[in-house]
Design a protein around this motif. Sequence first.
Motif, mmCIF file in Angstrom:
data_model
loop_
_atom_site.group_PDB
_atom_site.id
_atom_site.type_symbol
_atom_site.label_atom_id
_atom_site.label_comp_id
_atom_site.label_asym_id
_atom_site.label_seq_id
_atom_site.Cartn_x
_atom_site.Cartn_y
_atom_site.Cartn_z
ATOM 1 N N UNK A 62 0.841 -1.202 0.000
ATOM 2 C CA UNK A 62 0.000 0.000 0.000
ATOM 3 C C UNK A 62 0.876 1.253 0.000
ATOM 4 N N UNK A 63 1.966 1.225 0.763
ATOM 5 C CA UNK A 63 2.891 2.360 0.797
ATOM 6 C C UNK A 63 3.425 2.661 -0.606
ATOM 7 N N UNK A 64 3.937 1.631 -1.295
ATOM 8 C CA UNK A 64 4.521 1.827 -2.624
ATOM 9 C C UNK A 64 3.469 2.285 -3.635
ATOM 10 N N UNK A 65 2.287 1.681 -3.571
ATOM 11 C CA UNK A 65 1.211 2.054 -4.493
ATOM 12 C C UNK A 65 0.775 3.493 -4.258
ATOM 13 N N UNK A 66 0.638 3.887 -2.996
ATOM 14 C CA UNK A 66 0.213 5.251 -2.672
ATOM 15 C C UNK A 66 1.270 6.264 -3.085
ATOM 16 N N UNK A 67 2.544 5.905 -2.911
ATOM 17 C CA UNK A 67 3.629 6.772 -3.374
ATOM 18 C C UNK A 67 3.554 6.944 -4.888
ATOM 19 N N UNK A 68 3.234 5.871 -5.615
ATOM 20 C CA UNK A 68 3.087 5.957 -7.063
ATOM 21 C C UNK A 68 1.981 6.917 -7.466
ATOM 22 N N UNK A 69 0.835 6.830 -6.816
ATOM 23 C CA UNK A 69 -0.276 7.743 -7.120
ATOM 24 C C UNK A 69 0.096 9.186 -6.819
ATOM 25 N N UNK A 70 0.728 9.399 -5.670
ATOM 26 C CA UNK A 70 1.130 10.738 -5.238
ATOM 27 C C UNK A 70 2.125 11.341 -6.231
ATOM 28 N N UNK A 71 3.153 10.560 -6.589
ATOM 29 C CA UNK A 71 4.177 11.051 -7.511
ATOM 30 C C UNK A 71 3.591 11.314 -8.898
ATOM 31 N N UNK A 72 2.729 10.437 -9.373
ATOM 32 C CA UNK A 72 2.121 10.632 -10.687
ATOM 33 C C UNK A 72 1.231 11.861 -10.735
ATOM 34 N N UNK A 73 0.457 12.090 -9.684
ATOM 35 C CA UNK A 73 -0.409 13.269 -9.640
ATOM 36 C C UNK A 73 0.416 14.553 -9.667
ATOM 37 N N UNK A 74 1.514 14.585 -8.904
ATOM 38 C CA UNK A 74 2.353 15.780 -8.886
ATOM 39 C C UNK A 74 3.114 15.941 -10.199
ATOM 40 N N UNK A 75 3.539 14.832 -10.797
ATOM 41 C CA UNK A 75 4.226 14.919 -12.092
ATOM 42 C C UNK A 75 3.310 15.508 -13.154
ATOM 43 N N UNK A 76 2.023 15.174 -13.095
ATOM 44 C CA UNK A 76 1.056 15.783 -14.015
ATOM 45 C C UNK A 76 0.851 17.256 -13.681
ATOM 46 N N UNK A 77 0.762 17.566 -12.401
ATOM 47 C CA UNK A 77 0.515 18.945 -11.971
ATOM 48 C C UNK A 77 1.594 19.887 -12.484
ATOM 49 N N UNK A 78 2.854 19.450 -12.390
ATOM 50 C CA UNK A 78 3.980 20.312 -12.762
ATOM 51 C C UNK A 78 4.576 19.960 -14.120
ATOM 52 N N UNK A 79 3.960 18.990 -14.834
ATOM 53 C CA UNK A 79 4.473 18.550 -16.138
ATOM 54 C C UNK A 79 5.974 18.308 -16.050
ATOM 55 N N UNK A 80 6.347 17.399 -15.157
ATOM 56 C CA UNK A 80 7.745 17.177 -14.787
ATOM 57 C C UNK A 80 8.485 16.321 -15.809
ATOM 58 N N UNK A 81 8.662 16.883 -17.008
ATOM 59 C CA UNK A 81 9.335 16.152 -18.081
ATOM 60 C C UNK A 81 10.791 15.864 -17.754
ATOM 61 N N UNK A 82 11.394 16.664 -16.845
ATOM 62 C CA UNK A 82 12.784 16.451 -16.457
ATOM 63 C C UNK A 82 12.992 15.281 -15.527
#
Length: 331
Positions: free
Chosen positions: A240-260
Amino acid sequence: MPFLAADVGGTYARVALMQTSQDDGREVDVLAYRKFVCADFPGLAELLQAFVDVDVRTPVRHCVIACAGQVIGNEVLNDNSAWPIHLSQLRQAMALDDIAVLNDFEALGYAFDNHADSGARLLCGPDLQVDGPRLVIGPGTGLGVAVRLPDLAGGYVMTSEAGQMDFAQNSIREREVLAYLAPDGGYVAYERIVSGPGLMTLYAALCALRGETPKLSTPEAITAAAATRNDAQAVEAVEIFCASLGSFAGSLAMTFMSAGGVYLAGGFLYSLFALLEHSTFEQRFLHGRSARAFLSRVPVWVTEHGRKGVMGAAKWYLRRGLSGGAKQAIF
């Protein structure tokens, strides 16, 4: 003129004596470096003085501190701090001319410039270096987040308190955990799930949901038990920790368009790399529909914290011309 750079988290503090590089005035050299356990000292002044007494042989009058939390007035506010940090008192106790302060993940962001991180391990996505926004996320004692803008946009770093966002459950089991943690509804932050203490919270909640008594009492014990798969609740807590981290990171990557790229920073996550690789992190990071096309092009790296915090703090300090007695410091 040498200056102190400190990276102060909830559990550890890393302190270095820094000097402007002789080869490039924009870079810094590390003259001395040590890592301390915060709980071993009654306050930050005593911790810094312990470093000065052993490792500093010339007078030091300037200091930059990267701290978890935010500066409000004269105080650093952070729920996870080992002790209160009052900046004017610290400056007087250390006989410093000035102290400059920034968020610890803001400092990490300044460490992730265009130089390749040789110690980073690719978790998912393409093995590419692109000059786009770079997202830095670190589950440790808390959950830190910062975004480094592209070099063409100045390479500045935006700090955030994204770890305080409401936890968004994705599975039925996560809904059950959330209901256990907040039986009457209300606010549950991502940090309460996606952090070292959050892993312990998950484990205790899963034990309670199964009517069992928790046997493990540290995040390290939980991850070790999950790696050997000899404790079902530990295995599920890490999943659950790893899955939740994945959701959190993906949502923020979309928010900031983190292409880098996305950098997951910290020794805790670095030790979890094998478990992350075999978890649903990538599936949850990629989300679905049109967002997947962008997120599949974003590399996700796992890197140790190490000296990056003090290096980033020193780069930020020099960038603002605060060393050498300039009067622009905060305190």
